[in-house]
Design an enzyme around this catalytic site. Structure first.
Site, PDB file in Angstrom:
ATOM      1  CE  LYS A  84      -3.975   2.105   0.466  1.00  0.00           C
ATOM      2  NZ  LYS A  84      -3.650   2.630  -0.656  1.00  0.00           N
ATOM      3  CE  LYS A 120       4.883   7.359  -1.306  1.00  0.00           C
ATOM      4  NZ  LYS A 120       3.869   7.759   0.019  1.00  0.00           N
ATOM      5  CG  ASN A 256      -5.357  17.330   2.461  1.00  0.00           C
ATOM      6  OD1 ASN A 256      -5.354  17.016   3.629  1.00  0.00           O
ATOM      7  ND2 ASN A 256      -6.114  16.862   1.585  1.00  0.00           N
ATOM      8  CB  SER A 393      -6.262   4.887   2.015  1.00  0.00           C
ATOM      9  OG  SER A 393      -5.961   6.267   1.206  1.00  0.00           O
TER      10      SER A 393
HETATM   11  P1  NAD Z   1       0.354  20.276   0.128  1.00  0.00           P
HETATM   12  O1  NAD Z   1       1.029  20.519  -1.222  1.00  0.00           O
HETATM   13  O2  NAD Z   1      -1.367  20.267   0.014  1.00  0.00           O
HETATM   14  O3  NAD Z   1       0.638  21.375   1.096  1.00  0.00           O
HETATM   15  C1  NAD Z   1       2.045  21.641   1.616  1.00  0.00           C
HETATM   16  C2  NAD Z   1       2.054  22.982   2.179  1.00  0.00           C
HETATM   17  O4  NAD Z   1       3.068  23.327   2.617  1.00  0.00           O
HETATM   18  C3  NAD Z   1       1.421  24.016   1.347  1.00  0.00           C
HETATM   19  O5  NAD Z   1       0.700  25.034   1.955  1.00  0.00           O
HETATM   20  C4  NAD Z   1       2.983  24.891   0.703  1.00  0.00           C
HETATM   21  O6  NAD Z   1       2.627  26.057   0.774  1.00  0.00           O
HETATM   22  C5  NAD Z   1       3.430  24.736   2.068  1.00  0.00           C
HETATM   23  N1  NAD Z   1       5.222  24.657   1.986  1.00  0.00           N
HETATM   24  C6  NAD Z   1       5.707  24.391   1.034  1.00  0.00           C
HETATM   25  N2  NAD Z   1       7.210  24.998   1.339  1.00  0.00           N
HETATM   26  C7  NAD Z   1       7.156  25.392   2.411  1.00  0.00           C
HETATM   27  C8  NAD Z   1       8.113  25.904   3.253  1.00  0.00           C
HETATM   28  N3  NAD Z   1       9.371  26.135   2.948  1.00  0.00           N
HETATM   29  N4  NAD Z   1       7.724  26.716   4.493  1.00  0.00           N
HETATM   30  C9  NAD Z   1       6.542  26.417   4.599  1.00  0.00           C
HETATM   31  N5  NAD Z   1       5.462  25.995   4.349  1.00  0.00           N
HETATM   32  C10 NAD Z   1       5.813  25.381   3.088  1.00  0.00           C
HETATM   33  O7  NAD Z   1       0.536  18.884   0.636  1.00  0.00           O
HETATM   34  P2  NAD Z   1      -0.091  17.850   1.736  1.00  0.00           P
HETATM   35  O8  NAD Z   1      -0.735  16.997   1.453  1.00  0.00           O
HETATM   36  O9  NAD Z   1      -0.618  18.851   2.837  1.00  0.00           O
HETATM   37  O10 NAD Z   1       1.157  17.061   2.576  1.00  0.00           O
HETATM   38  C11 NAD Z   1       2.040  17.990   3.442  1.00  0.00           C
HETATM   39  C12 NAD Z   1       3.034  16.847   4.135  1.00  0.00           C
HETATM   40  O11 NAD Z   1       2.241  16.085   4.591  1.00  0.00           O
HETATM   41  C13 NAD Z   1       3.895  16.142   3.226  1.00  0.00           C
HETATM   42  O12 NAD Z   1       4.963  15.813   3.772  1.00  0.00           O
HETATM   43  C14 NAD Z   1       3.177  14.855   2.829  1.00  0.00           C
HETATM   44  O13 NAD Z   1       3.885  13.749   2.548  1.00  0.00           O
HETATM   45  C15 NAD Z   1       2.565  14.660   4.418  1.00  0.00           C
HETATM   46  N6  NAD Z   1       1.498  13.593   4.328  1.00  0.00           N
HETATM   47  C16 NAD Z   1       0.143  14.016   3.694  1.00  0.00           C
HETATM   48  C17 NAD Z   1      -0.871  13.209   3.784  1.00  0.00           C
HETATM   49  C18 NAD Z   1      -1.922  13.478   3.077  1.00  0.00           C
HETATM   50  O14 NAD Z   1      -3.088  12.824   3.199  1.00  0.00           O
HETATM   51  N7  NAD Z   1      -2.177  14.665   2.032  1.00  0.00           N
HETATM   52  C19 NAD Z   1      -0.657  11.955   4.406  1.00  0.00           C
HETATM   53  C20 NAD Z   1       0.489  11.627   5.211  1.00  0.00           C
HETATM   54  C21 NAD Z   1       1.632  12.549   4.966  1.00  0.00           C
END
Ligand code: NAD
Length: 454
Positions: A84, A120, A256, A393
């Protein structure tokens, strides 16, 4: 432990193997002499993925040329269930990165006690340079290239960086068409070009991809699941730590995960005094209103000036600060929810938060981890705190397999049960072995994976 294992590098797979080494050392202390050979065998098996698929995806570009994109699907471990893990589109995707992410997925699914393994995928591409048509053709080509290696009982991909529900919709559609093309046509359909699947069979095949839009078989609550899961983990952890009362929090990232985290924290009574995005951070001492802040950011295109507190946005209520300043504010809870490697040996000595809740993947470097541990600042590790996303998921996969559609209330109730139980298991392992929560999370995951490898 080999000394080379402890060398800190920027290579994510080397760092992942270092985490495995630390957890393996703890596990060695828990087994008898007779059990040791089995443990060593399992540790050795987990030092590489079970399968690596290298694919080339030819794409017809809008200008009439054909470009070849390189991609991967890494299937790390399936002892507890089908592989997954998400599919990432990024120009810096590398095999070692995908290997590390697939290892962490195996750990994350085991911590959340999901009947799934870890995998992945990724394509080396900057998707922002593609037109919508090129993006769709590349996504469909990748789904076709990995189609023989995935399936409801084999490997269940999902979105990751730069992929989303729409892309999952293209991929699942391509995958189903590919499977249909392999079914010999029924006599009455011969010559029509159509091969029949029942609705139930088709829904079952849909479970091959998660993170889909609801109209394509997605689950209620998936979009908010990572943030909501993070809140459940935090609340459980604070109770164990004996921390209570009104608390302040800051959230790095307003995508997100960051937005939802800020929203759920505020809803649960935390005062979120700062949030940030890639352009910088805002500090609103009265506590931000996340919904109004998001509306304002969408209107302006940036966070600066969106000092929204209570029911109004007012320039006098806040100020702009840097992302670095946000990480060092004197608050109760620091939530990195943007990128990897933001807490480093440079800034870890200046972190003033009482608890760090890792919502991004890999936001704390191994050096910073050590510093924070020595300073007595608990770091709730990513493979626990952000496991709410993969948990819902897994619920999507289960609903598709059973032909069901659960309500949001039902999804969130099941999510809470999983998160509370996972947090308890990690906390107990941390106390029992007197180790940091990150190593405790790995010990918890490895114990479950090794039991399934017997
Ligand atoms: P996203 O692209 O929706 O949001 C990322 C955010 O980070 C944006 O607001 C962006 O402007 C900000 N950002 C980028 N560079 C930055 C910086 N230098 N300083 C401060 N902010 C900055 O991504 P997401 O889905 O919210 O994912 C964020 C993190 O969470 C990632 O590491 C991702 O792997 C992890 N994650 C996400 C999920 C999910 O369900 N979306 C699940 C597990 C882990």
């Amino acid at each position: 432990m080999a000394k080379s294992d402890l060398t800190k590098t920027d290579n994510p797979f080397t760092n992942a193997m270092q985490q495995l080494t630390l957890a393996a050392d703890v596990l060695r202390r828990t087994v008898t002499r007779n059990e040791l050979p089995d443990l060593e065998r399992n540790i050795a098996l987990l030092r590489q993925p079970k399968r690596i698929l290298n694919v080339t995806v030819p794409v017809s570009m809008d200008d009439g040329t054909v470009r070849i994109f390189d991609g991967y699907r890494v299937q790390y471990n399936d002892a507890r269930g089908p592989y997954k893990g998400g599919i990432r589109y990024h120009h810096q995707v590398s095999l070692d990165e995908v290997k590390a992410l697939s290892f962490w997925m195996a750990m994350k699914c085991a911590v959340a006690d999901l009947p799934l393994g870890g995998g992945k995928g990724g394509i080396i591409v900057d998707p922002k340079l593609l037109t919508a048509g090129e993006l769709e053709r590349m996504s469909r080509g990748y789904a076709r290239a990995i189609a023989d290696c995935i399936g409801p009982d084999k490997d269940v991909p999902a979105p990751d960086v730069n992929t989303n529900g729409v892309i999952m919709g293209w991929m699942v559609n391509e995958y189903i068409n590919y499977q249909k093309s392999k079914i010999p046509p029924l006599p009455k359909l011969r010559g029509t070009g159509k091969n029949k699947l029942t609705d139930r069979e088709e829904l079952r095949l849909r479970s091959t991809f998660t993170g889909k839009l609801i109209r394509d078989g997605g689950s209620e609550g998936r979009e908010e699941a990572t943030g909501l899961g993070g809140l459940f983990v935090l609340q459980t952890m604070l109770a164990r730590l004996g921390l209570k009362g009104e608390m302040t929090a800051v959230v790095q990232g307003f995508g997100n995960v960051g937005y939802n985290m800020a929203k759920f924290l505020s809803g649960a009574g935390f005062k979120v005094i700062a949030v940030s995005d890639s352009r910088g951070a805002i500090l609103v001492p009265g506590g931000i209103n996340p919904e109004l802040t998001l509306e304002c950011k969408k209107k302006n295109g940036y966070l600066a000036g969106c000092y929204c507190s209570g029911s109004v946005c007012d320039l006098t209520k806040g100020k702009q600060i840097t992302n670095e300043e946000l990480l060092e504010l004197p608050v109760d809870i620091l939530v990195p929810a943007a990128l990897e490697n933001v807490l480093t040996k440079q800034n870890a000595p200046r972190v003033k938060a009482k608890v760090v809740l890792e919502m991004a993947n890999g936001p704390t470097t191994p050096d910073a981890d050590e510093i924070l541990y020595k300073r007595g600042i608990p770091v709730v590790p990513d493979i626990l705190s952000n496991s709410g996303g993969v948990t819902v998921s897994a619920f999507e996969w289960e609903q598709n397999l059973k032909g069901q559609h659960w309500t949001k209330a039902e999804v969130n109730r099941k999510l809470k049960l999983r998160m509370v139980s996972a947090t308890g298991a990690v906390w107990d392992a941390s106390r029992r072995h007197k180790i940091p929560m990150r190593t405790a999370a790995f010990v918890t995951a490895l114990t479950r994976i090794f039991a399934a490898m017997k």
